[in-house]
Structures are given as structure tokens and as C-alpha cells.
Design a protein around this motif. Sequence first.
Motif, PDB file in Angstrom:
ATOM      1  N   SER A   1     -26.824  11.008  64.744  1.00 29.89           N
ATOM      2  CA  SER A   1     -26.156  12.305  64.636  1.00 29.89           C
ATOM      3  C   SER A   1     -24.837  12.192  63.874  1.00 29.89           C
ATOM      4  N   CYS A   2     -24.109  11.110  64.077  1.00 28.09           N
ATOM      5  CA  CYS A   2     -22.855  10.893  63.327  1.00 28.09           C
ATOM      6  C   CYS A   2     -23.133  10.812  61.835  1.00 28.09           C
ATOM      7  N   PHE A   3     -24.200  10.110  61.479  1.00 31.68           N
ATOM      8  CA  PHE A   3     -24.553  10.028  60.061  1.00 31.68           C
ATOM      9  C   PHE A   3     -24.907  11.401  59.508  1.00 31.68           C
ATOM     10  N   TYR A   4     -25.717  12.177  60.245  1.00 29.47           N
ATOM     11  CA  TYR A   4     -26.105  13.506  59.780  1.00 29.47           C
ATOM     12  C   TYR A   4     -24.868  14.368  59.545  1.00 29.47           C
ATOM     13  N   LEU A   5     -23.900  14.300  60.464  1.00 29.45           N
ATOM     14  CA  LEU A   5     -22.688  15.104  60.332  1.00 29.45           C
ATOM     15  C   LEU A   5     -21.883  14.681  59.101  1.00 29.45           C
ATOM     16  N   MET A   6     -21.714  13.374  58.912  1.00 32.87           N
ATOM     17  CA  MET A   6     -20.964  12.885  57.752  1.00 32.87           C
ATOM     18  C   MET A   6     -21.636  13.294  56.446  1.00 32.87           C
ATOM     19  N   ALA A   7     -22.945  13.167  56.399  1.00 36.76           N
ATOM     20  CA  ALA A   7     -23.684  13.510  55.181  1.00 36.76           C
ATOM     21  C   ALA A   7     -23.562  15.003  54.879  1.00 36.76           C
ATOM     22  N   ALA A   8     -23.663  15.846  55.921  1.00 32.13           N
ATOM     23  CA  ALA A   8     -23.564  17.285  55.717  1.00 32.13           C
ATOM     24  C   ALA A   8     -22.160  17.679  55.244  1.00 32.13           C
ATOM     25  N   LEU A   9     -21.132  17.099  55.842  1.00 37.04           N
ATOM     26  CA  LEU A   9     -19.757  17.406  55.439  1.00 37.04           C
ATOM     27  C   LEU A   9     -19.497  16.982  53.996  1.00 37.04           C
ATOM     28  N   LEU A  10     -20.044  15.837  53.604  1.00 37.50           N
ATOM     29  CA  LEU A  10     -19.884  15.377  52.223  1.00 37.50           C
ATOM     30  C   LEU A  10     -20.527  16.360  51.250  1.00 37.50           C
ATOM     31  N   ALA A  11     -21.717  16.844  51.591  1.00 38.12           N
ATOM     32  CA  ALA A  11     -22.397  17.809  50.730  1.00 38.12           C
ATOM     33  C   ALA A  11     -21.595  19.105  50.619  1.00 38.12           C
ATOM     34  N   VAL A  12     -21.042  19.568  51.741  1.00 36.13           N
ATOM     35  CA  VAL A  12     -20.217  20.787  51.723  1.00 36.13           C
ATOM     36  C   VAL A  12     -18.993  20.585  50.836  1.00 36.13           C
ATOM     37  N   LEU A  13     -18.380  19.409  50.914  1.00 38.76           N
ATOM     38  CA  LEU A  13     -17.204  19.106  50.096  1.00 38.76           C
ATOM     39  C   LEU A  13     -17.547  19.141  48.606  1.00 38.76           C
ATOM     40  N   ILE A  14     -18.659  18.526  48.234  1.00 40.46           N
ATOM     41  CA  ILE A  14     -19.066  18.489  46.823  1.00 40.46           C
ATOM     42  C   ILE A  14     -19.356  19.896  46.302  1.00 40.46           C
ATOM     43  N   VAL A  15     -20.104  20.664  47.089  1.00 43.47           N
ATOM     44  CA  VAL A  15     -20.450  22.022  46.664  1.00 43.47           C
ATOM     45  C   VAL A  15     -19.203  22.892  46.570  1.00 43.47           C
ATOM     46  N   SER A  16     -18.272  22.744  47.504  1.00 40.67           N
ATOM     47  CA  SER A  16     -17.025  23.529  47.477  1.00 40.67           C
ATOM     48  C   SER A  16     -16.219  23.227  46.214  1.00 40.67           C
ATOM     49  N   MET A  17     -16.169  21.961  45.831  1.00 42.87           N
ATOM     50  CA  MET A  17     -15.450  21.593  44.607  1.00 42.87           C
ATOM     51  C   MET A  17     -16.108  22.206  43.370  1.00 42.87           C
ATOM     52  N   LEU A  18     -17.436  22.227  43.344  1.00 45.38           N
ATOM     53  CA  LEU A  18     -18.148  22.806  42.206  1.00 45.38           C
ATOM     54  C   LEU A  18     -17.950  24.320  42.140  1.00 45.38           C
ATOM     55  N   LEU A  19     -17.944  24.971  43.296  1.00 44.50           N
ATOM     56  CA  LEU A  19     -17.693  26.407  43.319  1.00 44.50           C
ATOM     57  C   LEU A  19     -16.268  26.722  42.857  1.00 44.50           C
ATOM     58  N   ALA A  20     -15.336  25.845  43.183  1.00 40.51           N
ATOM     59  CA  ALA A  20     -13.935  26.065  42.802  1.00 40.51           C
ATOM     60  C   ALA A  20     -13.756  26.077  41.286  1.00 40.51           C
ATOM     61  N   VAL A  21     -14.556  25.281  40.591  1.00 34.98           N
ATOM     62  CA  VAL A  21     -14.461  25.246  39.119  1.00 34.98           C
ATOM     63  C   VAL A  21     -15.477  26.189  38.468  1.00 34.98           C
ATOM     64  N   LYS A  22     -16.153  27.033  39.284  1.00 29.10           N
ATOM     65  CA  LYS A  22     -17.157  27.988  38.801  1.00 29.10           C
ATOM     66  C   LYS A  22     -18.267  27.281  38.024  1.00 29.10           C
ATOM     67  N   TYR A  23     -18.809  26.274  38.665  1.00 29.36           N
ATOM     68  CA  TYR A  23     -19.852  25.445  38.068  1.00 29.36           C
ATOM     69  C   TYR A  23     -21.058  26.265  37.630  1.00 29.36           C
ATOM     70  N   GLN A  24     -21.434  27.265  38.439  1.00 27.68           N
ATOM     71  CA  GLN A  24     -22.629  28.053  38.155  1.00 27.68           C
ATOM     72  C   GLN A  24     -22.496  28.880  36.890  1.00 27.68           C
ATOM     73  N   GLU A  25     -21.277  29.119  36.423  1.00 27.12           N
ATOM     74  CA  GLU A  25     -21.064  29.865  35.184  1.00 27.12           C
ATOM     75  C   GLU A  25     -21.053  28.949  33.962  1.00 27.12           C
ATOM     76  N   ILE A  26     -20.935  27.666  34.185  1.00 31.42           N
ATOM     77  CA  ILE A  26     -20.850  26.709  33.075  1.00 31.42           C
ATOM     78  C   ILE A  26     -22.231  26.203  32.663  1.00 31.42           C
ATOM     79  N   VAL A  27     -23.121  26.025  33.633  1.00 32.12           N
ATOM     80  CA  VAL A  27     -24.421  25.390  33.376  1.00 32.12           C
ATOM     81  C   VAL A  27     -25.543  26.399  33.583  1.00 32.12           C
TER      82      VAL A  27
END
Length: 386
Positions: free
Chosen positions: A334-360
Motif C-alpha cells: 500500500s505504501c508503494f501504491y500511494l507513492m506511485a500515485a502521488l508521483l503521477a499526480v505531481l508529474i501531471v500537475s506540472m504538465l498542466l501548469a505549462v499547458k502541455y495539452q495545448e503544445i502537443v
Amino acid sequence: MIKLLVYRTAPLALRPLAILMEGMLPQKPTLLALSLPIAMMALMLSSVPVHLAYYKARKNESCFGTLASQYRSGLGWLFLISVSTLLVVLFSPLFESTAALSVIVCLTFIIEKFSDESSRALEFRKNYLGWFLVQILRSGWVFIPLIIALWGGGYKNAYLVSVLLAATLSLFIFFRITGLLPSLGLSGLPVIKNNVVYFFGGFLPASYRQIPRIVIVKVYHEQAHAFLALAQLAQGLSVLFNVRFQIPYRKIIARKPMLFQKLMEPAMKQVLIVASTIALGYVAYPMYIEVSGMRLYLQMTFFLPIVVADAMVFAVLSSYLGYVQWLFQPKKASCFYLMAALLAVLIVSMLLAVKYQEIVNLSGIPIVTIGIGLIWLFMLKKRFFV
């Protein structure tokens, strides 16, 4: 082996065809393209194994009735929690769903859930023909509203009636196969509690596969049907992977799973190298090309390599994730699942901050999921498979 492969893969061709047909309708409606990934994610999250003890018991054992009651109760609570969660999410400001779409999603989940339970019971009995027929019904009912729409009928109303009938039939088939109906007794709650690690274990593969598809329908409406049809078809790679690397070696996996993983690691590395090479090729230039104006067949040709790469990474990832919840302590997993999910949220949040979906273009979405999947695999190996 060939017969089993045909049974496993043949129904997979129905949904890509249905998604392409929906994309050819006027205004390109997204009832199927949007409701299916949401319902499938709910299915994966509700796949807590409340059935194990019941299937292992024999009918002449004194505890059989108690185990059947636990299974019914556990299934009922999972069903209630899943539908309630779906309604909360769908009517939240984040999603802003219509009433019709919410009803369709919940009924689609019912079809998926009871078809999944019926298929599991038939597979346990080695009734592969029955399994195949349930899968045909599970994927084939969507052609009824599509055909009605092609003849000039109202697509939404036809879809609502068809999904209601299919959900009712799925529940009836489950009752005919198992002789059971879901209940809300208290006996199933301890079973869910003892197996709750499987909920967290299902969250990662569900997120990897379904959340990008939901985003694609919402953000890349013009390209969604071509991509999702390919993505559905590419799920056959996971089936081929299981038929080649998992099903023939079940006894070895059960007895010496770590040794089996070590023996299969070179083959899995080759798969990941091919997938990574394809993803890097798209990063170099293709993911910046304007795709929405292309014809449907050109869009599918453009997306095919990256869809295949994404499916290859998912096949390896799901294999490793299966080991985690099976072999290691629930707290550690469960600790691994939580860490992996938080990492994914962090990556996606950074991409949204730079408006990634409008670039690609749309291919940028599977490139992100491939990157996240590779990071998860690296974390898995360092934490559990050293």
C-alpha cells in the motif's frame, strides 16, 4: 492454446469497431467513447476478490452456505460503493456530467461488473465457450443503438434503452450461472476489509489505462474515436502477453514466482526497449504535428505505433503489479501504491501548469503514460525485486 487464444481475443475486436462506428455518426457523439473508460475504471477499482473462499469451497462442505453469503454480501457492498462513487464524481464540478450520461455510465458499470463475475465463474469451471458468449454479449450490445442511429433513429434514446436491457440481462445471466444475487448483509464487510489492498493495487493499472482515455475524449474530441479504437484493439497485446508468458507457467509462478520473474526479465526488458524507442521517436517531432484535420484512417495510421508502445508497457507493468499484491505485505504494498500515485499526480500537475495539452497533439498523452509507467517499473524493481 490456439482455441483459448481465439476465445480471448475475438471479443476484443467488437469494441474498436463500435467506437469507429460512433465516430462516423453526425456530430461525433461520445456516449460510448466516454462512458466505457469511466465504467472500466470503476470495474478495476471494484475488483476486490470477495469470491476466492467461495470458489475454493465444495458444495458438500458445512461452510459453503456461509461463504456464499459472504460473497453475495461483499459483491453487494462493492456494487453500492462503486455506483455511489460514480454518481458523486460524475456530478462534481470537475466532470459536469449530464443526467443521461451518468445513468449510462452506471448501467455500463453494472454490465461490466456482472459480466466480469459471470466470466470468472465460467472460467473457474473451465467453461470457455460460455465465457466467450458472455464476452460477446458484454461487448456486442452497443451495436444496437449504433445501428438504430445509422437508420436515422435517435442515438441517445436508443443507447439508454439498450444499456438498460443489457444491464438487466447481465444480472439475469449472473444469477443463472451462480445461483446468487448481491445482498447488503454484514458478512461481506470483513472480506472486503481483509482484501482492501487489492483496491489500491487496482488503482494504478486502472489509472494508467482509463484516465488518459477520459482526458482524450474531453480534450481531443476530433481525434478521440480513432485513438480509442486502436487502444481497445491494442488490449489484445496484454492477452497475447498473458497467453505467452503467464498462463502456460501458472504452476511455476505459484510455486516460485521470484525465480520465474527473474527468468522472464530479459524478455520483458526487450519489450520495454522497443516501447521506449517508439516513444522517443514521437518526442523528436511527430507529437507536435497537427492531426485533427487528417482523415480517420490517417489518424489511426499516425497513432498506431505509440498505441502499441503504450500497450506493451502496460502489459509488463500489470505483470509486475500482480506480484506486489500477491507476494508482499499489504502495508508495504500500500505504501508503494500511494507513492506511485502521488508521483503521477505531481508529474501531471506540472504538465498542466505549462499547458502541455495545448503544445502537443493527442500522441503526447500516451507518451506521458509510458514515461510514468517506466518510472513505476523502476520503483517496483528497486523496492521489491532487488
